[in-house]
Design a protein around this motif. Structure first.
Motif, PDB file in Angstrom:
ATOM      1  N   TRP A  22       0.850  -1.181   0.000  1.00 34.26           N
ATOM      2  CA  TRP A  22       0.000   0.000   0.000  1.00 34.26           C
ATOM      3  C   TRP A  22       0.893   1.240   0.000  1.00 34.26           C
ATOM      4  O   TRP A  22       2.087   1.152   0.307  1.00 34.26           O
ATOM      5  CB  TRP A  22      -0.944   0.011   1.203  1.00 34.26           C
ATOM      6  CG  TRP A  22      -0.310  -0.295   2.523  1.00 34.26           C
ATOM      7  CD1 TRP A  22      -0.248  -1.503   3.123  1.00 34.26           C
ATOM      8  CD2 TRP A  22       0.366   0.629   3.394  1.00 34.26           C
ATOM      9  NE1 TRP A  22       0.428  -1.418   4.323  1.00 34.26           N
ATOM     10  CE2 TRP A  22       0.801  -0.102   4.515  1.00 34.26           C
ATOM     11  CE3 TRP A  22       0.640   1.991   3.331  1.00 34.26           C
ATOM     12  CZ2 TRP A  22       1.506   0.489   5.571  1.00 34.26           C
ATOM     13  CZ3 TRP A  22       1.321   2.580   4.381  1.00 34.26           C
ATOM     14  CH2 TRP A  22       1.759   1.836   5.483  1.00 34.26           C
ATOM     15  N   VAL A  23       0.332   2.357  -0.371  1.00 33.31           N
ATOM     16  CA  VAL A  23       1.084   3.610  -0.481  1.00 33.31           C
ATOM     17  C   VAL A  23       0.355   4.688   0.318  1.00 33.31           C
ATOM     18  O   VAL A  23      -0.877   4.814   0.242  1.00 33.31           O
ATOM     19  CB  VAL A  23       1.245   4.056  -1.951  1.00 33.31           C
ATOM     20  CG1 VAL A  23       1.825   5.470  -2.026  1.00 33.31           C
ATOM     21  CG2 VAL A  23       2.128   3.082  -2.711  1.00 33.31           C
ATOM     22  N   SER A  24       1.124   5.449   1.092  1.00 33.55           N
ATOM     23  CA  SER A  24       0.566   6.577   1.854  1.00 33.55           C
ATOM     24  C   SER A  24       1.000   7.896   1.225  1.00 33.55           C
ATOM     25  O   SER A  24       2.111   8.006   0.693  1.00 33.55           O
ATOM     26  CB  SER A  24       1.013   6.521   3.316  1.00 33.55           C
ATOM     27  OG  SER A  24       2.418   6.684   3.420  1.00 33.55           O
ATOM     28  N   ARG A  56      -5.930   0.256  -0.386  1.00 32.56           N
ATOM     29  CA  ARG A  56      -4.499   0.313  -0.672  1.00 32.56           C
ATOM     30  C   ARG A  56      -3.921   1.730  -0.557  1.00 32.56           C
ATOM     31  O   ARG A  56      -2.706   1.897  -0.579  1.00 32.56           O
ATOM     32  CB  ARG A  56      -4.244  -0.214  -2.091  1.00 32.56           C
ATOM     33  CG  ARG A  56      -4.584  -1.666  -2.280  1.00 32.56           C
ATOM     34  CD  ARG A  56      -3.599  -2.538  -1.537  1.00 32.56           C
ATOM     35  NE  ARG A  56      -3.842  -3.951  -1.764  1.00 32.56           N
ATOM     36  CZ  ARG A  56      -3.047  -4.920  -1.361  1.00 32.56           C
ATOM     37  NH1 ARG A  56      -1.959  -4.617  -0.688  1.00 32.56           N
ATOM     38  NH2 ARG A  56      -3.335  -6.191  -1.606  1.00 32.56           N
ATOM     39  N   LEU A  57      -4.768   2.737  -0.441  1.00 32.50           N
ATOM     40  CA  LEU A  57      -4.306   4.125  -0.338  1.00 32.50           C
ATOM     41  C   LEU A  57      -4.468   4.611   1.100  1.00 32.50           C
ATOM     42  O   LEU A  57      -5.518   4.420   1.729  1.00 32.50           O
ATOM     43  CB  LEU A  57      -5.106   5.046  -1.268  1.00 32.50           C
ATOM     44  CG  LEU A  57      -4.733   6.533  -1.250  1.00 32.50           C
ATOM     45  CD1 LEU A  57      -3.301   6.735  -1.731  1.00 32.50           C
ATOM     46  CD2 LEU A  57      -5.713   7.335  -2.113  1.00 32.50           C
ATOM     47  N   VAL A  58      -3.415   5.202   1.636  1.00 30.75           N
ATOM     48  CA  VAL A  58      -3.429   5.765   2.989  1.00 30.75           C
ATOM     49  C   VAL A  58      -3.145   7.269   2.879  1.00 30.75           C
ATOM     50  O   VAL A  58      -2.176   7.678   2.223  1.00 30.75           O
ATOM     51  CB  VAL A  58      -2.375   5.095   3.894  1.00 30.75           C
ATOM     52  CG1 VAL A  58      -2.362   5.755   5.273  1.00 30.75           C
ATOM     53  CG2 VAL A  58      -2.651   3.607   4.015  1.00 30.75           C
ATOM     54  N   LEU A  59      -3.972   8.064   3.514  1.00 27.02           N
ATOM     55  CA  LEU A  59      -3.764   9.514   3.557  1.00 27.02           C
ATOM     56  C   LEU A  59      -3.251   9.885   4.941  1.00 27.02           C
ATOM     57  O   LEU A  59      -3.886   9.562   5.957  1.00 27.02           O
ATOM     58  CB  LEU A  59      -5.061  10.266   3.264  1.00 27.02           C
ATOM     59  CG  LEU A  59      -5.672  10.033   1.882  1.00 27.02           C
ATOM     60  CD1 LEU A  59      -6.946  10.864   1.723  1.00 27.02           C
ATOM     61  CD2 LEU A  59      -4.691  10.370   0.781  1.00 27.02           C
ATOM     62  N   VAL A 101     -10.726   4.628   1.891  1.00 32.56           N
ATOM     63  CA  VAL A 101      -9.332   5.008   2.065  1.00 32.56           C
ATOM     64  C   VAL A 101      -9.010   5.044   3.555  1.00 32.56           C
ATOM     65  O   VAL A 101      -9.819   5.487   4.376  1.00 32.56           O
ATOM     66  CB  VAL A 101      -9.078   6.387   1.420  1.00 32.56           C
ATOM     67  CG1 VAL A 101      -7.665   6.859   1.707  1.00 32.56           C
ATOM     68  CG2 VAL A 101      -9.318   6.322  -0.081  1.00 32.56           C
ATOM     69  N   ARG A 102      -7.817   4.567   3.900  1.00 25.89           N
ATOM     70  CA  ARG A 102      -7.405   4.549   5.294  1.00 25.89           C
ATOM     71  C   ARG A 102      -6.725   5.883   5.662  1.00 25.89           C
ATOM     72  O   ARG A 102      -6.103   6.516   4.821  1.00 25.89           O
ATOM     73  CB  ARG A 102      -6.475   3.372   5.562  1.00 25.89           C
ATOM     74  CG  ARG A 102      -7.171   2.014   5.442  1.00 25.89           C
ATOM     75  CD  ARG A 102      -6.231   0.892   5.814  1.00 25.89           C
ATOM     76  NE  ARG A 102      -5.144   0.744   4.861  1.00 25.89           N
ATOM     77  CZ  ARG A 102      -4.072  -0.020   5.072  1.00 25.89           C
ATOM     78  NH1 ARG A 102      -3.943  -0.684   6.200  1.00 25.89           N
ATOM     79  NH2 ARG A 102      -3.128  -0.103   4.156  1.00 25.89           N
ATOM     80  N   ILE A 103      -6.837   6.252   6.947  1.00 23.48           N
ATOM     81  CA  ILE A 103      -6.308   7.520   7.450  1.00 23.48           C
ATOM     82  C   ILE A 103      -5.229   7.211   8.470  1.00 23.48           C
ATOM     83  O   ILE A 103      -5.418   6.377   9.367  1.00 23.48           O
ATOM     84  CB  ILE A 103      -7.408   8.374   8.095  1.00 23.48           C
ATOM     85  CG1 ILE A 103      -8.574   8.590   7.117  1.00 23.48           C
ATOM     86  CG2 ILE A 103      -6.838   9.719   8.544  1.00 23.48           C
ATOM     87  CD1 ILE A 103      -8.193   9.345   5.866  1.00 23.48           C
ATOM     88  N   ASP A 155      -7.045   5.058  11.143  1.00 25.37           N
ATOM     89  CA  ASP A 155      -6.753   3.624  11.118  1.00 25.37           C
ATOM     90  C   ASP A 155      -5.331   3.313  11.550  1.00 25.37           C
ATOM     91  O   ASP A 155      -5.064   2.201  12.035  1.00 25.37           O
ATOM     92  CB  ASP A 155      -6.960   3.079   9.690  1.00 25.37           C
ATOM     93  CG  ASP A 155      -8.349   3.368   9.173  1.00 25.37           C
ATOM     94  OD1 ASP A 155      -9.270   2.602   9.480  1.00 25.37           O
ATOM     95  OD2 ASP A 155      -8.522   4.378   8.433  1.00 25.37           O
ATOM     96  N   ILE A 156      -4.425   4.255  11.353  1.00 24.80           N
ATOM     97  CA  ILE A 156      -3.010   4.018  11.609  1.00 24.80           C
ATOM     98  C   ILE A 156      -2.481   5.145  12.480  1.00 24.80           C
ATOM     99  O   ILE A 156      -2.806   6.319  12.271  1.00 24.80           O
ATOM    100  CB  ILE A 156      -2.212   3.944  10.284  1.00 24.80           C
ATOM    101  CG1 ILE A 156      -2.753   2.820   9.397  1.00 24.80           C
ATOM    102  CG2 ILE A 156      -0.732   3.745  10.549  1.00 24.80           C
ATOM    103  CD1 ILE A 156      -2.136   2.799   8.014  1.00 24.80           C
ATOM    104  N   LEU A 157      -1.641   4.782  13.435  1.00 24.26           N
ATOM    105  CA  LEU A 157      -1.006   5.754  14.319  1.00 24.26           C
ATOM    106  C   LEU A 157       0.496   5.691  14.087  1.00 24.26           C
ATOM    107  O   LEU A 157       1.130   4.663  14.325  1.00 24.26           O
ATOM    108  CB  LEU A 157      -1.332   5.426  15.781  1.00 24.26           C
ATOM    109  CG  LEU A 157      -0.841   6.424  16.834  1.00 24.26           C
ATOM    110  CD1 LEU A 157      -1.555   7.755  16.661  1.00 24.26           C
ATOM    111  CD2 LEU A 157      -1.068   5.870  18.240  1.00 24.26           C
TER     112      LEU A 157
END
Length: 770
Positions: free
Chosen positions: A576-578, A608-611, A637-639, A660-662
């Protein structure tokens, strides 16, 4: 009916009419308000004495007509009594004329009116004396008896005529009522003079005509006085004395004096040519004319001097207004420039401080402009209270201030540090406490050749203070000019960097721990200019935010990252790409649609996309940011919350944020006590945790011990070009053919991954279309 009887009947009827007029004037005197009341009272008193004079004149005329008083001395005594009564009533009427609205509001103006009227009255008296004295003797044999009882009322009549002329020339508009009162008073005085002369001379017909004319004059006075009440309340209310004096000064002329003087000169020449001599009456009249003109000239000179003084005061007042900020009372930009030029500050031993309130725009946006103005007023007060005598404080506009301080740079820097604390204190407002900081730039006057350069140097120092974290003091250095030129060059070149294909992306791996296998990558924007070389992101990203290019760059990075991700997914790599998102771009209403369009154009699954959004951006406007992030997250989209621990997020905010991600900031990775707590906290909230800034092996070991499954840093991999990252993917993990695996699991989540040929996607066309 015999003619004398008719005169008597009409005179008695006129007397009754005079009683009515006197009653109306008395009623108006009690009804009038303000300064007009005095004028109406004088008119009522003068009308009462005039009415008594009329009654006395009727009795005296009947006595003369019936030969009850037949000797000349007796008639002269009656004439003198009537003359005194006429003069007294006429003087009161004249005082009422001056006290009427639009007349003379004060004693000074009344004295000027009287002097102007005396110029005309003395001329009339002089000409009258010439006509009535030897050798002209206009009235023949009756002249000696006519002149003696007429001295006093004739003088008052001449004065009344002069005041009426002055009222017609100089009274404020509407001047009709005032002129009407003047004509009425003149009629009464002339008729009163005729009454006294008729009784003295035994001319009963002239006496009865005068007795009819005097009440008629009272009627005219009554009508004009009542008309003057309404304009007095509507037209003259609120007019200042200074404005009245100035208006009278600008309307005043001396042309009226030439006609009386010409009349006196012509009559004197005529009198000499006829062989006459100048008796006491002519000498008195001529002397009175001369002294009146001298006195009037004296007052005119005083008026001119007072008018000039008021003009100077007003000029100073308007000059002060032109150089003063109306809100804070400090000098404005023009006032500061004037102080700099007057003191010849450039090259002298002084320092110019440029001040700017940090975050003041948020005060206006959140609290309103009224609160913002109140804060600015208090800033001005604090500046005035903490400056030395001779220093000049100015508000240049908005929340920008400046201080011209006569001190050495070292002393000025210490004073600026004190101002930093003073202006940084809380601002207590009725709506709540306002917290602000201030940035200050200093420029020494000796370092500038002119005022323009001095102000520019102070602005450059202020800009440097802003760029270096705000709430600080920066002294101007020569290198700031080079920074400004480079910043200007960067802004100019950045606008065409995309079209010239100077921008590219590098990807820093996000690895699984402890295997260090890449599972994702962070897309980082890089700029390689043919002349400037490699420009750092921390240099050109702030420039892009200031010049409005950041939105265009964000769109370009989003499409390029999705395009590259599409290629890797098409080749079977499980990554995945941020992408980093600026707060300004995230707040745009169309940003969610922009993300959907990029995903559709490049056929990328949303998971698959992380902002990535920084913790500082979230803390700036939490409620609005939560709303925007939820909209983005609904697309799939994941944050990721980037730089956690470097900002101001609380546990409550972390619970409310739709993330979603720290990503733990590298400053906390070194904290052996904090890392396990934060990792456990993230897992408790159901978040994936990524440790940033892993650069050494012992850091890697500590992170693994905390239970953190993902890491990022130079030890795990530096940012590299897409092909280098792809080579690492191919070396560490087998590529799964597209035709054999139409579906697969994505990092523990279920998602359908369709094989595709990257050449079937024209990202350039998609970018142009979006």
């Amino acid at each position: 009916m015999h003619l004398p009887t008719v005169f008597q009947f009409v005179a008695i009827a006129s007397a009754l009419f005079g009683v009515l007029c006197t009653g109306l004037l008395t009623f108006s005197a009690f009804r009038a308000a303000g300064t007009a009341r005095r004028g109406h009272r004088f008119l009522a008193a003068g009308a009462g004495i005039t009415l008594l004079t009329v009654v006395g004149g009727i009795v005296a005329s009947r006595a003369v007509e019936e030969h009850l008083v037949h000797t000349q001395p007796s008639r002269a005594s009656l004439g003198n009594l009537l003359a005194i009564s006429v003069a007294l009533g006429s003087v009161l009427l004249l005082l009422g004329l001056l006290g009427m609205p639009g007349g003379a509001p004060d004693r000074s103006r009344a004295l000027r009116y009287l002097l102007d009227a005396l110029v005309i009255a003395a001329a009339l008296w002089f000409v009258g004396c010439v006509l009535l004295s030897t050798p002209t003797r206009l009235l023949g044999e009756r002249t000696p008896y006519w002149c003696r009882p007429l001295l006093l009322p004739a003088a008052v009549a001449a004065l009344a005529l002069g005041l009426s002329v002055m009222a017609a020339m100089r009274a404020r508009r509407p001047r009709g009522p005032l002129v009407g009162v003047g004509i009425g008073v003149t009629t009464v005085t002339i008729a009163g003079s005729a009454l006294a002369g008729g009784v003295c001379q035994g001319w009963t017909e002239a006496s009865w005509v005068a007795l009819i004319a005097m009440p008629a004059g009272l009627g005219m006075i009554t009508y004009a006085a009542r008309r003057a009440e309404r304009p007095a309340r509507q037209s003259w209310a609120g007019v200042g004395d200074a404005d009245d004096r100035d208006a009278d000064m600008t309307r005043r002329g001396a042309g009226y004096a030439f006609i009386p003087m010409a009349a006196m000169a012509a009559s004197a020449l005529y009198h000499l040519l006829r062989g006459g001599d100048f008796g006491m009456m002519l000498i008195v009249a001529g002397s009175l004319e001369g002294f009146t003109l001298v006195g009037r000239q004296y007052f005119a000179l005083r008026d001119v001097q007072g008018y000039a003084e008021r003009l100077r005061d007003r000029e100073a007042h308007f000059r002060e207004l032109a150089h003063t900020d109306p809100l804070t009372g400090l000098a404005n930009r023009r006032g500061l420039l004037t102080a700099l030029e007057d003191e010849d500050a450039a090259g002298s031993a002084g320092v110019l401080l440029a001040l700017d309130l940090d975050g003041f725009k948020n005060v206006n946006d959140m609290r309103g402009h009224d609160v913002g103005d109140a804060v600015l007023v208090e800033v001005g007060q604090r500046l005035r209270m903490n400056l030395r005598p001779g220093d000049v404080a100015a508000r240049l506009g908005g929340d920008e201030f400046a201080v011209l301080m006569w001190a050495r740079p070292g002393e000025a820097k210490g004073a600026a540090a004190r101002l930093l604390k003073v202006l940084g204190r809380p601002y207590e407002q009725p709506s709540g406490t306002v917290f602000l900081s201030v940035s200050i730039g200093l420029a020494s006057c000796s370092s500038a050749s002119d005022v323009t350069t001095l102000m520019r140097n102070a602005d450059l120092a202020l800009r440097s203070a802003k760029q270096r974290g705000k709430n600080r003091v920066e002294l101007y250095e020569v290198g700031y000019d080079q920074e400004l030129r480079r910043r200007t060059t960067l802004e100019h070149e950045l606008r065409g960097a995309i079209d010239r294909d100077e921008l590219h992306l590098q990807f820093q791996p996000v690895v699984m721990l402890p295997s260090v296998r890449p599972v994702g990558a962070e897309a980082l924007l890089r700029w390689n200019h043919p002349e400037l070389g490699s420009v750092r992101p921390d240099e050109f990203i702030p420039v892009a935010e200031e010049c409005g290019m950041i939105e265009k760059l964000d769109r370009w990075v989003l499409h390029q990252a999705c395009h590259q991700l599409s290629r890797w997914l098409g080749e079977g790599h499980d990554v995945w790409v941020s992408v980093n998102v600026s707060p300004r771009e995230l707040h745009r209403a169309c940003y969610v649609e922009q993300v959907k369009e990029a995903l559709r154009a490049h056929r990328v699954p949303p998971q698959r996309l992380v902002l990535e959004v920084t913790e500082h951006a979230v803390a700036t406007d939490l409620d609005e940011m939560i709303r925007q992030l939820r909209g983005v997250r609904e697309t799939g989209v994941r944050i990721a919350l980037d730089d956690f621990g470097a900002g101001y997020s609380s546990l409550g905010q972390l619970r409310d944020l739709p993330i979603d991600i720290l990503k733990i900031d590298h400053s906390l990775v070194l904290e052996e006590r904090m890392m396990p707590v934060i990792v456990e906290l993230g897992h408790q909230f159901g978040l994936e945790v990524i440790a940033e800034g892993i650069e050494e092996q012992h850091q890697m070991t500590m992170v693994v011990k905390t239970g953190c499954r993902l890491g990022q840093g130079y030890l795990a991999g530096r940012p590299v070009l897409a092909e280098h990252f792809e080579a690492r993917l191919q070396s560490l993990a087998p590529v799964i053919p597209n035709s054999r695996q139409p579906e697969r699991q994505i990092n523990g989540g279920s998602a359908t991954l369709h094989a595709q040929h990257v050449r079937s996607v024209d990202s350039s066309a998609e970018i142009r279309q979006s």
